[in-house]
Design an enzyme around this catalytic site. Structure first.
Site, PDB file in Angstrom:
ATOM      1  N   CYS A 114      78.410  10.253  -2.749  1.00 53.51           N
ATOM      2  CA  CYS A 114      78.167   9.710  -1.191  1.00 53.51           C
ATOM      3  C   CYS A 114      78.488  11.004  -0.140  1.00 53.51           C
ATOM      4  O   CYS A 114      78.057  10.850   1.038  1.00 53.51           O
ATOM      5  CB  CYS A 114      79.158   8.708  -0.946  1.00 53.51           C
ATOM      6  SG  CYS A 114      79.002   7.297  -2.207  1.00 53.51           S
ATOM      7  N   HIS A 255      80.000   7.788   6.715  1.00 55.74           N
ATOM      8  CA  HIS A 255      79.240   7.304   5.444  1.00 55.74           C
ATOM      9  C   HIS A 255      79.425   5.605   5.403  1.00 55.74           C
ATOM     10  O   HIS A 255      80.706   5.083   5.861  1.00 55.74           O
ATOM     11  CB  HIS A 255      80.086   7.850   4.252  1.00 55.74           C
ATOM     12  CG  HIS A 255      79.609   7.316   2.767  1.00 55.74           C
ATOM     13  ND1 HIS A 255      78.287   6.801   2.644  1.00 55.74           N
ATOM     14  CD2 HIS A 255      80.411   6.608   1.801  1.00 55.74           C
ATOM     15  CE1 HIS A 255      78.089   6.168   1.274  1.00 55.74           C
ATOM     16  NE2 HIS A 255      79.529   6.160   1.122  1.00 55.74           N
ATOM     17  N   ASN A 285      75.937   0.119   0.649  1.00 59.71           N
ATOM     18  CA  ASN A 285      76.354   1.676   0.466  1.00 59.71           C
ATOM     19  C   ASN A 285      75.206   2.164  -0.449  1.00 59.71           C
ATOM     20  O   ASN A 285      74.664   1.893  -1.478  1.00 59.71           O
ATOM     21  CB  ASN A 285      77.445   1.708  -0.510  1.00 59.71           C
ATOM     22  CG  ASN A 285      78.051   2.861  -0.786  1.00 59.71           C
ATOM     23  OD1 ASN A 285      77.263   4.170  -0.434  1.00 59.71           O
ATOM     24  ND2 ASN A 285      79.077   3.185  -1.222  1.00 59.71           N
TER      25      ASN A 285
HETATM   26  O1  UT7 Z   1      81.017   5.356  -1.311  1.00 63.90           O
HETATM   27  C1  UT7 Z   1      81.795   5.911  -1.912  1.00 63.90           C
HETATM   28  C2  UT7 Z   1      83.342   5.469  -1.453  1.00 63.90           C
HETATM   29  N1  UT7 Z   1      83.489   3.905  -2.102  1.00 63.90           N
HETATM   30  C3  UT7 Z   1      84.464   3.285  -1.164  1.00 63.90           C
HETATM   31  O2  UT7 Z   1      84.973   4.062  -0.314  1.00 63.90           O
HETATM   32  C4  UT7 Z   1      84.742   1.960  -1.341  1.00 63.90           C
HETATM   33  C5  UT7 Z   1      86.292   1.707  -1.402  1.00 63.90           C
HETATM   34  N2  UT7 Z   1      86.453   0.465  -2.004  1.00 63.90           N
HETATM   35  C6  UT7 Z   1      86.157  -0.705  -1.366  1.00 63.90           C
HETATM   36  O3  UT7 Z   1      85.391  -0.923  -0.443  1.00 63.90           O
HETATM   37  C7  UT7 Z   1      86.848  -1.929  -1.661  1.00 63.90           C
HETATM   38  O4  UT7 Z   1      88.201  -1.574  -2.365  1.00 63.90           O
HETATM   39  C8  UT7 Z   1      86.173  -3.283  -2.402  1.00 63.90           C
HETATM   40  C9  UT7 Z   1      85.134  -3.605  -1.433  1.00 63.90           C
HETATM   41  C10 UT7 Z   1      85.528  -2.324  -3.622  1.00 63.90           C
HETATM   42  C11 UT7 Z   1      86.938  -4.049  -3.100  1.00 63.90           C
HETATM   43  O5  UT7 Z   1      87.735  -4.652  -2.066  1.00 63.90           O
HETATM   44  P1  UT7 Z   1      89.620  -5.122  -2.120  1.00 63.90           P
HETATM   45  O6  UT7 Z   1      89.698  -5.561  -0.989  1.00 63.90           O
HETATM   46  O7  UT7 Z   1      89.956  -3.629  -2.259  1.00 63.90           O
HETATM   47  O8  UT7 Z   1      89.547  -5.952  -3.447  1.00 63.90           O
HETATM   48  P2  UT7 Z   1      90.052  -5.740  -4.738  1.00 63.90           P
HETATM   49  O9  UT7 Z   1      89.485  -4.995  -5.671  1.00 63.90           O
HETATM   50  O10 UT7 Z   1      91.637  -5.363  -4.443  1.00 63.90           O
HETATM   51  O11 UT7 Z   1      89.912  -7.254  -5.142  1.00 63.90           O
HETATM   52  C12 UT7 Z   1      90.649  -8.415  -4.525  1.00 63.90           C
HETATM   53  C13 UT7 Z   1      90.006  -9.811  -5.442  1.00 63.90           C
HETATM   54  C14 UT7 Z   1      90.338  -9.711  -6.968  1.00 63.90           C
HETATM   55  O12 UT7 Z   1      90.653 -10.858  -7.410  1.00 63.90           O
HETATM   56  P3  UT7 Z   1      92.257 -11.207  -7.765  1.00 63.90           P
HETATM   57  O13 UT7 Z   1      92.600 -10.170  -8.925  1.00 63.90           O
HETATM   58  O14 UT7 Z   1      92.932 -10.707  -6.174  1.00 63.90           O
HETATM   59  O15 UT7 Z   1      92.254 -12.661  -7.948  1.00 63.90           O
HETATM   60  C15 UT7 Z   1      88.845  -9.272  -7.370  1.00 63.90           C
HETATM   61  O16 UT7 Z   1      88.683  -9.702  -8.583  1.00 63.90           O
HETATM   62  O17 UT7 Z   1      88.685 -10.050  -5.305  1.00 63.90           O
HETATM   63  C16 UT7 Z   1      88.037 -10.272  -6.430  1.00 63.90           C
HETATM   64  N3  UT7 Z   1      86.720  -9.550  -6.327  1.00 63.90           N
HETATM   65  C17 UT7 Z   1      85.649 -10.247  -5.724  1.00 63.90           C
HETATM   66  N4  UT7 Z   1      85.565 -11.572  -5.523  1.00 63.90           N
HETATM   67  C18 UT7 Z   1      84.376 -12.178  -5.218  1.00 63.90           C
HETATM   68  C19 UT7 Z   1      86.128  -8.462  -6.519  1.00 63.90           C
HETATM   69  N5  UT7 Z   1      84.995  -8.270  -6.165  1.00 63.90           N
HETATM   70  C20 UT7 Z   1      84.634  -9.828  -5.729  1.00 63.90           C
HETATM   71  C21 UT7 Z   1      83.181 -10.153  -5.623  1.00 63.90           C
HETATM   72  N6  UT7 Z   1      83.220 -11.427  -5.037  1.00 63.90           N
HETATM   73  N7  UT7 Z   1      82.067  -9.347  -5.313  1.00 63.90           N
END
Ligand code: UT7
Length: 333
Positions: A114, A255, A285
């Site tokens: 990215c 980004h 993204n």
């Molecule tokens: O471009 C290069 C750089 N990339 C980035 O900078 C991306 C950085 N990361 C992020 O943007 C975020 O971490 C994400 C958007 C990827 C994820 O958001 P988050 O708030 O960190 O969520 P998480 O991974 O901690 O997951 C929270 C919950 C989990 O469920 P439990 O364990 O709390 O029950 C996941 O299983 O959300 C669940 N989850 C979803 N639920 C519905 C993860 N993906 C999804 C989804 N729909 N698509």
């Protein structure tokens, strides 16, 4: 004194718009979750017969036209992509150059995920200021949909396809110069974002394919925290280094990975809302293409003018990061 300037900007967005509601039909997700956690509402996917070089070619054609240049005026083509047409060779830049009618000129790809567009600016600026080239075509192009695991809801909802291109040219005018570019990397975190299969570490075989290891994997939460911290520090550093106050920046163009990251960094650095460019809601993204696509969106809205001071900032797999300060050098549409 020779400076490098961004003489033109352009983008290509594929036809097929995919909404969060469309993805609800594929994986266990919801428009509400995606919107709240990422700010993304739609993204665009290339068609089956389009590869990254096709997107790059379309953006490159417009960038050449807007710079008022012919293919024969271009001295070098560099493409940043994590979704090249082919895993090894030929490079996406070679194919794109040929498509554009640029032959017998150097062309190569870079892989900095990215942060691709910031690395491209750094390379182009160095070549131009060394007096080696007059006009360089740089392109961030991604068909990331080809690397998405549509059984993994934690990644497949985040990304989109697209391309953004710019012509970087030599100039004597400091009022349209790329002022500074910082790039950095730390391979300690190489497993935060990766496509583990089909390279020399895990060559392609049936097990790799059956395990979906050819697709993008991400430690989202860890990446998120490091992204906010690193991006804020990086922007502070480049502003201090150039004795520029955030209020002097016309547009901050980060980004586009996640609206929460963009808002957190914007607030930490005291940018006003109207200074911060957001396109992640529309495009998702698009990795190396995200920054040039975002610059192009304000250019096409007639908000970005020659001489405007803009700040770019990116973070991605590797891990890599970087920022750039420049005065836009493009002519009005
Ligand atoms: O471009 C290069 C750089 N990339 C980035 O900078 C991306 C950085 N990361 C992020 O943007 C975020 O971490 C994400 C958007 C990827 C994820 O958001 P988050 O708030 O960190 O969520 P998480 O991974 O901690 O997951 C929270 C919950 C989990 O469920 P439990 O364990 O709390 O029950 C996941 O299983 O959300 C669940 N989850 C979803 N639920 C519905 C993860 N993906 C999804 C989804 N729909 N698509």
């Amino acid at each position: 004194m020779i400076y490098a300037t961004m003489r033109s900007i352009a983008s290509y967005i594929p036809q097929r718009c995919v909404s969060n509601f469309d993805l609800e039909k594929l994986v266990d997700t919801s428009d509400e979750w995606i919107t709240k956690r990422t700010g993304i509402k739609t993204r665009y996917f290339a068609s089956e017969n389009e590869a990254s070089s096709d997107l790059a070619t379309k953006a490159g054609e417009i960038a050449l036209k807007r710079a008022g240049l012919e293919p024969s005026d271009i001295d070098l083509v560099i493409v940043a992509t994590l979704s090249p047409d082919y895993v090894g060779m030929p490079s996406t830049a070679c194919i794109t150059s040929y498509n554009l009618g640029i032959e017998n000129k150097p062309a190569f790809d870079i892989t900095t995920a990215c942060t691709g567009f910031i690395y491209l600016l750094s390379i182009a600026k160095a070549y131009i200021q060394a007096g080696m080239y007059q006009n360089i075509l740089i392109i961030g192009a991604e068909k990331i949909s080809s690397l998405l695991d549509f059984t993994d809801r934690s990644t497949c909802v985040l990304f989109g396809d697209g391309a953004g291109a710019a012509v970087i040219s030599a100039t004597q005018d400091p009022n349209e110069a790329i002022l500074d570019v910082h790039i950095s990397a730390n391979g300690r975190y190489n497993d935060f974002l990766m496509t583990p299969g089909c390279g020399s570490r895990n060559p392609a075989n049936q097990h790799i394919i059956d395990s979906n290891l050819q697709f993008i994997q991400m430690k989202g939460n860890e990446t998120f925290k490091l992204a906010v911290k690193t991006l804020a520090q990086d922007v502070e550093h480049i502003l201090q280094h150039n004795a520029i106050h955030p209020s002097e920046i016309k547009f901050f163009i980060p980004h586009q990975a996640n609206l929460r990251i963009i808002s957190a960094v914007g607030e930490m650095l005291d940018f006003q809302k109207d200074q911060v460019v957001v396109t992640v809601d529309r495009f998702g993204n698009t990795s190396a293409a995200s920054i040039p696509m975002a610059i192009n969106s304000i250019y096409e809205e007639n908000k970005l003018h020659k001489g405007d001071l803009i700040l770019l900032d990116a973070f991605g797999g590797g891990l890599t990061w970087g920022s750039a300060l420049l005065r836009f050098g493009g002519n009005p549409l």
